[in-house]
Design a protein around this motif. Structure first.
Motif, mmCIF file in Angstrom:
data_model
loop_
_atom_site.group_PDB
_atom_site.id
_atom_site.type_symbol
_atom_site.label_atom_id
_atom_site.label_comp_id
_atom_site.label_asym_id
_atom_site.label_seq_id
_atom_site.Cartn_x
_atom_site.Cartn_y
_atom_site.Cartn_z
ATOM 1 N N SER A 210 0.838 -1.197 0.000
ATOM 2 C CA SER A 210 0.000 0.000 0.000
ATOM 3 C C SER A 210 0.875 1.250 0.000
ATOM 4 O O SER A 210 1.806 1.374 0.787
ATOM 5 N N ALA A 211 0.564 2.155 -0.905
ATOM 6 C CA ALA A 211 1.316 3.411 -0.975
ATOM 7 C C ALA A 211 1.061 4.291 0.232
ATOM 8 O O ALA A 211 1.759 5.285 0.438
ATOM 9 N N ASN A 212 0.066 3.905 1.028
ATOM 10 C CA ASN A 212 -0.266 4.726 2.192
ATOM 11 C C ASN A 212 0.524 4.358 3.426
ATOM 12 O O ASN A 212 0.357 4.976 4.479
ATOM 13 N N LEU A 213 1.372 3.324 3.357
ATOM 14 C CA LEU A 213 2.172 2.923 4.504
ATOM 15 C C LEU A 213 3.646 2.865 4.142
ATOM 16 O O LEU A 213 4.022 2.363 3.080
ATOM 17 N N LEU A 214 4.464 3.362 5.063
ATOM 18 C CA LEU A 214 5.913 3.381 4.880
ATOM 19 C C LEU A 214 6.577 2.949 6.177
ATOM 20 O O LEU A 214 6.055 3.208 7.259
ATOM 21 N N PRO A 215 7.757 2.316 6.103
ATOM 22 C CA PRO A 215 8.532 2.141 7.331
ATOM 23 C C PRO A 215 8.823 3.518 7.923
ATOM 24 O O PRO A 215 9.022 4.490 7.184
ATOM 25 N N TRP A 216 8.853 3.605 9.226
ATOM 26 C CA TRP A 216 9.043 4.909 9.866
ATOM 27 C C TRP A 216 10.285 5.623 9.356
ATOM 28 O O TRP A 216 10.306 6.866 9.258
ATOM 29 N N PHE A 217 11.315 4.838 8.982
ATOM 30 C CA PHE A 217 12.577 5.466 8.568
ATOM 31 C C PHE A 217 12.543 5.965 7.126
ATOM 32 O O PHE A 217 13.483 6.626 6.680
ATOM 33 N N ASP A 218 11.456 5.657 6.387
ATOM 34 C CA ASP A 218 11.318 6.146 5.014
ATOM 35 C C ASP A 218 10.282 7.249 4.883
ATOM 36 O O ASP A 218 9.959 7.668 3.761
ATOM 37 N N VAL A 219 9.745 7.721 5.989
ATOM 38 C CA VAL A 219 8.799 8.839 5.935
ATOM 39 C C VAL A 219 9.530 10.074 5.402
ATOM 40 O O VAL A 219 10.638 10.381 5.853
ATOM 41 N N PRO A 220 8.939 10.773 4.444
ATOM 42 C CA PRO A 220 9.618 11.933 3.852
ATOM 43 C C PRO A 220 9.970 13.009 4.877
ATOM 44 O O PRO A 220 9.244 13.220 5.848
ATOM 45 N N ASN A 221 11.101 13.649 4.646
ATOM 46 C CA ASN A 221 11.546 14.803 5.439
ATOM 47 C C ASN A 221 11.776 14.458 6.907
ATOM 48 O O ASN A 221 11.575 15.300 7.787
ATOM 49 N N ARG A 222 12.200 13.230 7.169
ATOM 50 C CA ARG A 222 12.512 12.839 8.544
ATOM 51 C C ARG A 222 13.711 13.638 9.053
ATOM 52 O O ARG A 222 14.760 13.669 8.420
ATOM 53 N N LYS A 223 13.569 14.250 10.208
ATOM 54 C CA LYS A 223 14.597 15.174 10.707
ATOM 55 C C LYS A 223 15.872 14.468 11.180
ATOM 56 O O LYS A 223 16.893 15.117 11.352
ATOM 57 N N THR A 224 15.793 13.163 11.398
ATOM 58 C CA THR A 224 16.987 12.434 11.836
ATOM 59 C C THR A 224 17.604 11.619 10.700
ATOM 60 O O THR A 224 18.393 10.707 10.946
ATOM 61 N N GLU A 225 17.289 11.944 9.459
ATOM 62 C CA GLU A 225 17.763 11.115 8.353
ATOM 63 C C GLU A 225 19.280 11.154 8.189
ATOM 64 O O GLU A 225 19.866 10.255 7.571
ATOM 65 N N LYS A 226 19.952 12.149 8.742
ATOM 66 C CA LYS A 226 21.408 12.236 8.669
ATOM 67 C C LYS A 226 22.078 11.773 9.952
ATOM 68 O O LYS A 226 23.295 11.887 10.102
ATOM 69 N N THR A 227 21.289 11.252 10.882
ATOM 70 C CA THR A 227 21.810 10.720 12.137
ATOM 71 C C THR A 227 21.734 9.194 12.098
ATOM 72 O O THR A 227 20.721 8.639 11.689
ATOM 73 N N THR A 228 22.791 8.523 12.504
ATOM 74 C CA THR A 228 22.763 7.065 12.530
ATOM 75 C C THR A 228 21.910 6.590 13.695
ATOM 76 O O THR A 228 22.204 6.912 14.853
ATOM 77 N N ILE A 229 20.860 5.834 13.380
ATOM 78 C CA ILE A 229 19.935 5.335 14.394
ATOM 79 C C ILE A 229 20.084 3.823 14.508
ATOM 80 O O ILE A 229 20.064 3.100 13.511
ATOM 81 N N ILE A 230 20.240 3.366 15.727
ATOM 82 C CA ILE A 230 20.303 1.944 16.059
ATOM 83 C C ILE A 230 18.942 1.558 16.635
ATOM 84 O O ILE A 230 18.448 2.226 17.540
ATOM 85 N N PHE A 231 18.348 0.476 16.128
ATOM 86 C CA PHE A 231 17.059 0.063 16.661
ATOM 87 C C PHE A 231 16.870 -1.438 16.483
ATOM 88 O O PHE A 231 17.625 -2.113 15.774
ATOM 89 N N GLY A 232 15.856 -1.977 17.168
ATOM 90 C CA GLY A 232 15.509 -3.394 17.077
ATOM 91 C C GLY A 232 14.038 -3.527 16.773
ATOM 92 O O GLY A 232 13.536 -2.939 15.828
ATOM 93 N N HIS A 233 13.329 -4.348 17.565
ATOM 94 C CA HIS A 233 11.865 -4.404 17.587
ATOM 95 C C HIS A 233 11.215 -5.075 16.388
ATOM 96 O O HIS A 233 10.078 -5.528 16.486
ATOM 97 N N TRP A 234 11.890 -5.185 15.258
ATOM 98 C CA TRP A 234 11.232 -5.549 14.017
ATOM 99 C C TRP A 234 11.902 -6.788 13.430
ATOM 100 O O TRP A 234 12.664 -6.722 12.471
#
Length: 279
Positions: A210-234
Motif C-alpha cells: 500500500s502506498a499509504n504505509l511506509l517504514p518509519w525510517f522512510d517517511v519523507p523529510n525525517r529530521k533524523t535522516e542524517k543521524t545514525t539510528i540503532i534500533f531493534g523491535h522488528w
C-alpha cells in the motif's frame, strides 16, 4: 567515531531472554578479545525466551559497560509488576517477578532510558517520529525517564497503553503526550506518509504494498535522516545496515540469530539462538 579515549562499542539486538545466545555472543572471540568493550542493548532484553531473569542479571553485571534502552517487553514487565497489566500466555517473566531480588531488578530497569545518544549514534528500541530531531527525541525520552524514576511511576503507567493519539503535536499534555512518546520509541514500525503511526502491521515492509504505509525510517523529510539510528523491535525486517540506519532485531527468540555490530567499523558478529520462544 572512535578514538583513543572512546571504548569499542558493540550494539546488540533484541535478546528477549535468550541468555545462552547472549553468553555465546559475549564470549565470541571477536568480542571477548577486548575486556573493556562496551555494549549497547536496543531494548526488549526479556520475555518470550527461556532465561529472562538470567539475561537481566548478566546485563546488570556488566555495570557501566552496558547501556540499555527500554523496549515494549521491558515496559510490559514493569506494568505487570505494578499490577496494572495481566501477563500473556506467552510471557516468560514469572521468574523475575518472584525472584528474591525482584525489587532491585525492577529499580534498575526503571532507571534505563528510552533513548541514548552518544558518539553520533542514536539508539532507540523501535523508531523516531519524522518531526523529531535528536535533541527533541532525547528531551522527550527524558520526560518518560523522569516519570519512571518517580515515586508515582505505577500511577503514570496506568494510561500507557493505547494507539491514540497516533501522531505528535507539541501541544499534547499528560497521559496522551506520554503515550505518543512511548509508542514511537518502543512500538512503531509502519507510518502513513504524514508521519502518523500505524500499529496493525508487523510484517516485513516488502509485504506492505500500500502506498499509504511506509517504514518509519522512510517517511519523507525525517529530521533524523542524517543521524545514525540503532534500533531493534522488528524481527520481520531483520538485519538492515544503511549509512544512517542499523536494524538489529534478527529474530533470536524465534529461532534466528542474535546480532551485534561494532560501531566504529560495522563489523558484524552473529550467533545462533538456543531455540524458539513462546508465541
Amino acid at each position: 567515531m572512535q578514538n583513543k579515549t572512546n571504548p569499542t562499542i558493540w550494539a546488540i539486538g533484541d535478546v528477549q531472554g535468550c541468555c545462552n545466545a547472549l553468553d555465546d555472543l559475549l564470549q565470541h572471540p571477536e568480542i571477548a578479545e577486548d575486556p573493556n568493550a562496551h555494549f549497547w542493548f536496543a531494548g526488549d532484553l526479556i520475555n518470550r525466551g527461556p532465561s529472562s531473569l538470567r539475561t537481566l542479571r548478566t546485563i546488570m553485571s556488566l555495570g557501566d559497560r552496558a547501556v540499555c534502552v527500554l523496549g515494549n517487553h521491558d515496559l510490559h514487565l514493569l506494568a505487570v509488576y505494578a499490577g496494572i497489566r495481566h501477563q500473556n500466555k506467552s510471557d516468560t517473566i514469572d521468574e523475575i517477578l518472584y525472584a528474591p531480588d525482584a525489587e532491585e531488578i525492577i529499580h534498575w530497569l526503571r532507571h534505563r532510558p528510552l533513548a541514548h545518544y552518544q558518539y553520533d549514534h542514536l539508539m532507540v528500541h523501535a523508531g523516531v517520529m519524522a518531526n523529531w530531531d535528536v535533541k527533541k527525541t532525547i528531551k522527550l525520552a527524558d520526560e518518560i525517564a523522569e516519570v519512571l524514576q518517580s515515586k508515582q511511576w505505577k500511577k503514570y503507567l496506568q494510561k500507557m497503553y493505547g494507539n491514540e493519539p497516533n501522531r505528535w503535536r507539541d501541544s499534547l499534555t499528560g497521559s496522551k503526550r506520554r503515550r505518543v512518546i512511548i509508542n514511537a520509541l518502543t512500538r512503531m514500525r509502519m507510518c502513513y506518509p504524514d508521519g502518523s503511526m500505524e500499529f496493525g502491521s508487523k510484517d516485513s515492509p516488502s509485504n506492505h504494498k500500500s502506498a499509504n504505509l511506509l517504514p518509519w525510517f522512510d517517511v519523507p523529510n525525517r529530521k533524523t535522516e542524517k543521524t545514525t539510528i540503532i534500533f531493534g523491535h522488528w524481527s520481520t525486517l531483520g538485519l538492515m545496515v544503511r549509512k544512517h540506519l542499523l536494524a538489529l532485531d534478527t529474530g533470536c527468540v524465534w529461532g534466528g540469530k542474535l546480532s551485534a555490530i561494532r560501531l566504529n567499523d560495522r563489523k558484524l558478529v552473529q550467533v545462533d539462538c538456543e531455540g524458539k520462544g513462546k508465541k
